[in-house]
Design a protein around this motif. Structure first.
Motif, PDB file in Angstrom:
ATOM      1  N   ARG A 224       0.849  -1.186   0.000  1.00  0.00           N
ATOM      2  CA  ARG A 224       0.000   0.000   0.000  1.00  0.00           C
ATOM      3  C   ARG A 224       0.891   1.245   0.000  1.00  0.00           C
ATOM      4  O   ARG A 224       1.669   1.481   0.922  1.00  0.00           O
ATOM      5  N   VAL A 225       0.756   2.034  -1.092  1.00  0.00           N
ATOM      6  CA  VAL A 225       1.590   3.219  -1.313  1.00  0.00           C
ATOM      7  C   VAL A 225       0.716   4.463  -1.191  1.00  0.00           C
ATOM      8  O   VAL A 225      -0.395   4.510  -1.731  1.00  0.00           O
ATOM      9  N   GLY A 226       1.222   5.458  -0.493  1.00  0.00           N
ATOM     10  CA  GLY A 226       0.527   6.737  -0.391  1.00  0.00           C
ATOM     11  C   GLY A 226       1.372   7.855  -0.971  1.00  0.00           C
ATOM     12  O   GLY A 226       2.574   7.933  -0.705  1.00  0.00           O
ATOM     13  N   HIS A 254      -1.439  -1.011  -4.100  1.00  0.00           N
ATOM     14  CA  HIS A 254      -2.663  -0.264  -3.854  1.00  0.00           C
ATOM     15  C   HIS A 254      -2.255   1.184  -3.599  1.00  0.00           C
ATOM     16  O   HIS A 254      -1.350   1.454  -2.811  1.00  0.00           O
ATOM     17  N   VAL A 255      -2.914   2.132  -4.277  1.00  0.00           N
ATOM     18  CA  VAL A 255      -2.455   3.524  -4.284  1.00  0.00           C
ATOM     19  C   VAL A 255      -3.495   4.442  -3.650  1.00  0.00           C
ATOM     20  O   VAL A 255      -4.662   4.460  -4.054  1.00  0.00           O
ATOM     21  N   LEU A 301       5.126   5.746   2.187  1.00  0.00           N
ATOM     22  CA  LEU A 301       4.554   7.081   2.040  1.00  0.00           C
ATOM     23  C   LEU A 301       5.536   7.941   1.251  1.00  0.00           C
ATOM     24  O   LEU A 301       6.706   8.054   1.631  1.00  0.00           O
ATOM     25  N   VAL A 302       5.057   8.523   0.144  1.00  0.00           N
ATOM     26  CA  VAL A 302       5.937   9.237  -0.781  1.00  0.00           C
ATOM     27  C   VAL A 302       5.591  10.725  -0.773  1.00  0.00           C
ATOM     28  O   VAL A 302       4.458  11.110  -1.116  1.00  0.00           O
ATOM     29  N   ASP A 303       6.557  11.530  -0.408  1.00  0.00           N
ATOM     30  CA  ASP A 303       6.425  12.990  -0.430  1.00  0.00           C
ATOM     31  C   ASP A 303       6.749  13.497  -1.827  1.00  0.00           C
ATOM     32  O   ASP A 303       7.796  13.178  -2.386  1.00  0.00           O
ATOM     33  N   SER A 572      11.957  -0.631  -6.919  1.00  0.00           N
ATOM     34  CA  SER A 572      12.515   0.023  -5.734  1.00  0.00           C
ATOM     35  C   SER A 572      11.575  -0.124  -4.544  1.00  0.00           C
ATOM     36  O   SER A 572      12.016  -0.388  -3.419  1.00  0.00           O
ATOM     37  N   TYR A 573      10.286   0.040  -4.783  1.00  0.00           N
ATOM     38  CA  TYR A 573       9.321  -0.133  -3.693  1.00  0.00           C
ATOM     39  C   TYR A 573       9.389  -1.551  -3.122  1.00  0.00           C
ATOM     40  O   TYR A 573       9.308  -1.742  -1.899  1.00  0.00           O
TER      41      TYR A 573
END
Length: 594
Positions: A224-226, A254-255, A301-303, A572-573
């Motif tokens: 799960r990526v945000g 999942h985004v 979590l990606v800024d 990478s994730y």
């Protein structure tokens, strides 16, 4: 005591203890019992405002004025509510009325200045801010806004000093910190090490390292990526995140997007459709968003903002997810010890860059950009110089990047090509003072005003792109290169000369030109930059060929291959969470252009 006043006092007590629902009910009862109770209407408006229902706040406070309120704080609060729904002319009128009643009302002055700065009315805005600082020399918000004004008017050294003052004067200095660090990237006299030291000091000055969060047991389910950004709207970031959202392998990822944008548009709607989940967080505290992220069970979590506007770095500073990554929206380290990784590539950040980051650098093969050109873009036009027009160099970059040192270099470029012109296009050039400054610097280096064309906003995005029909060769600023502007120029058939510098902000141009197959347009010094510009300007046949081929070359490159880029990103994730990678696709081969 009348029933209306009794309800009013109940509302005041409820508001003081933070019970907005009870306060609203009490103030509504107040004005129902006594429709002329203007302070009841005013307080009801404040409850609506604190509940983020701005239209209702405006209606209630306007009713307070209609019922006879003649208080500077009422007019100021009405102005603030109007400002939040972008009714800026009316907001300025209300602030003016407040200042007639109370010439020293600080909040009216600061909010007037914010609107006037947005409108490029900088001289009047500065008068308001200077007045505030005479009244309250340690007013952090006024110092921050003065820094923004200085930055917008190209007074970068003064901007840095104002932001530093804002940091020390503010009870919550996060915005001033980010403005200070962002501005350092534009200054040519600040070394890469000095910029890094400032970012690292910011990070070390925050609360102690937040505790690690364990990765959850996915039980074979998707990672799960945000994505967190204040720019999920018509903005440069959207050009790069849209193809990723569209290309993520939903069987493995999942985004969720966390939008910190206060304004939404058609681009927002499209990005929302491409997301599995969407959260609007602009009106939520960091703690509330952190709880939301925990409920969403985010692994990574990606800024997407860094220290740019509308960032939520405070969320990352207290660790909101097991793995935290920064990418795309900022050309430097965040300085946060709790930011685990930064996505880049080997050209923008060679091995020497590791020492200039608090994050671990992850270099993506094929570049760290994935660009989706705007649909319906105007066609590529012919080379203007081949049609008998004077040879025109151009830059459509933010004018903050076009420092006096850059202008001096570009003056040398123009002088080296007899009869040539320089076309600059930037929103700051709507301001007469900015135009005068640019012309003064260029004239001091021997370029006549007749050889300079200055343009402000274009009427629309297609009109903006169509301005490249007037440009033969684009010039990249330094030490802070363009990104979206360089890709837009390439899409319109216009290659860009860039100078590879000693930090990420100054090497993005080299990365882009390399990955589109135009390594020959990269210089490594001011002298070679000017010489390369003159050499290329003498070869109209080559530029005419490139005019016809560059759009297709960009489209065929890895820079526009959303599937390829996203698979590399996902690899990478996978590494970040310790999952076995998916098989890799073949990457694009890099070749130099014609």
């Amino acid at each position: 005591m009348g029933r209306a006043q009794s309800h009013f006092e109940e509302g005041a007590a409820a508001l003081q203890r933070g019970d907005l629902a009870a306060a609203r009910a009490a103030f509504e009862a107040t004005v129902e019992r006594d429709p002329s109770h203007h302070e009841g209407w005013h307080q009801l408006g404040l409850v609506h405002f604190r509940s983020l229902v701005f239209e209702d706040a405006v209606h209630a406070i306007e009713r307070a004025v209609a019922e006879g309120a003649r208080d500077a704080r009422v007019y100021t609060n009405l102005g603030i509510a109007l400002q939040h729904i972008n009714r800026l002319d009316e907001a300025l009128e209300r602030y003016g009325e407040a200042l007639q009643l109370d010439p020293d009302r600080v909040s009216a002055h600061t909010n007037c200045a914010a609107i006037l700065t947005r409108r490029f009315e900088h001289a009047e805005a500065e008068v308001h801010l200077r007045h505030v600082l005479r009244l309250e020399p340690e007013h952090g918000n006024a110092w921050n806004n003065l820094g923004v004004l200085f930055r917008d008017t190209l007074r970068l050294e003064e901007a840095v000093a104002a932001f530093k003052k804002a940091v020390t004067a503010s009870s919550d200095p996060a915005l001033a910190h980010s403005n200070h660090l962002l501005t350092l990237n534009y200054l040519p006299g600040v070394t890469a090490s000095e910029v890094f030291d400032a970012h690292r000091a910011y990070g070390e000055g925050l609360s102690p390292q937040a505790r690690a969060l364990p990765l959850r047991d996915r039980e074979g389910g998707p990672v799960r990526v945000g994505y967190v950004s204040g720019d999920l709207r018509r903005h440069s970031v959207a050009f790069f995140i849209e193809p990723v959202l569209a290309s993520h392998d939903r069987s493995r990822f999942h985004v969720t997007c966390y939008s910190n944008a206060e304004r939404q548009d058609a681009v927002t709607a499209k990005l929302r459709e491409l997301s599995d989940e969407w959260r609007d967080i602009a009106r939520l505290s960091n703690e509330a968003v952190k709880d939301l992220i925990a409920d969403d069970q985010i692994d990574i979590l990606v800024d997407l903002s860094g220290h740019s506007a509308k960032n939520r770095l405070g969320l990352f500073a207290n660790r909101a997810a097991p793995v935290q990554v920064t990418w795309l929206g900022y050309p430097n380290t965040t300085g946060l010890r709790s930011m685990d990784y930064r996505l880049t590539d080997a050209i923008a950040d060679p091995e020497s860059a590791d020492a200039l980051h608090t994050e671990r650098l992850v270099r993506l093969p094929g570049g760290f950009h994935c660009y989706r050109p705007a649909p319906g873009s105007p066609p590529v036009g012919p080379l203007p110089a081949a049609q008998g027009q004077p040879f025109t160099f151009g830059s459509f970059n933010n004018l903050l990047k076009v420092t006096d040192e850059v202008l001096a270099c570009w003056a040398g470029v123009v002088k080296a090509v007899p009869g040539s012109r320089l076309l600059l296009k930037a929103y700051q050039l709507e301001n007469a003072g900015a135009c005068e400054h640019v012309l003064k610097v260029l004239q001091s280096h021997g370029v006549e005003a007749e050889r300079v064309i200055l343009e402000g906003w274009a009427a629309g995005f297609d009109d903006h792109l169509a301005q490249y029909h007037r440009v033969d060769l684009a010039l990249d600023p330094f030490p802070y290169n363009g990104t979206t502007t360089t890709l837009e120029a390439l899409w319109m058939g216009v290659p860009t000369i860039t100078r590879a510098g000693d930090r990420h902000a100054g090497r993005v141009g080299a990365s882009l030109m390399t990955h589109v197959g135009l390594k020959g347009f990269i210089a490594d010094s001011d002298q070679r930059y000017a010489a390369l510009a003159a050499y290329l300007a003498s070869d109209l046949e080559r530029l005419a060929r490139l005019r016809k081929s560059t759009r297709q070359a960009l489209f065929a490159s890895g820079l526009c291959d959303g599937d390829r880029f996203t698979r590399e990103l996902e690899r990478s994730y996978d590494d970040f969470v310790g999952r076995e990678r998916a098989p890799r696709r073949a990457t694009h081969q890099l070749v130099d252009g014609v």
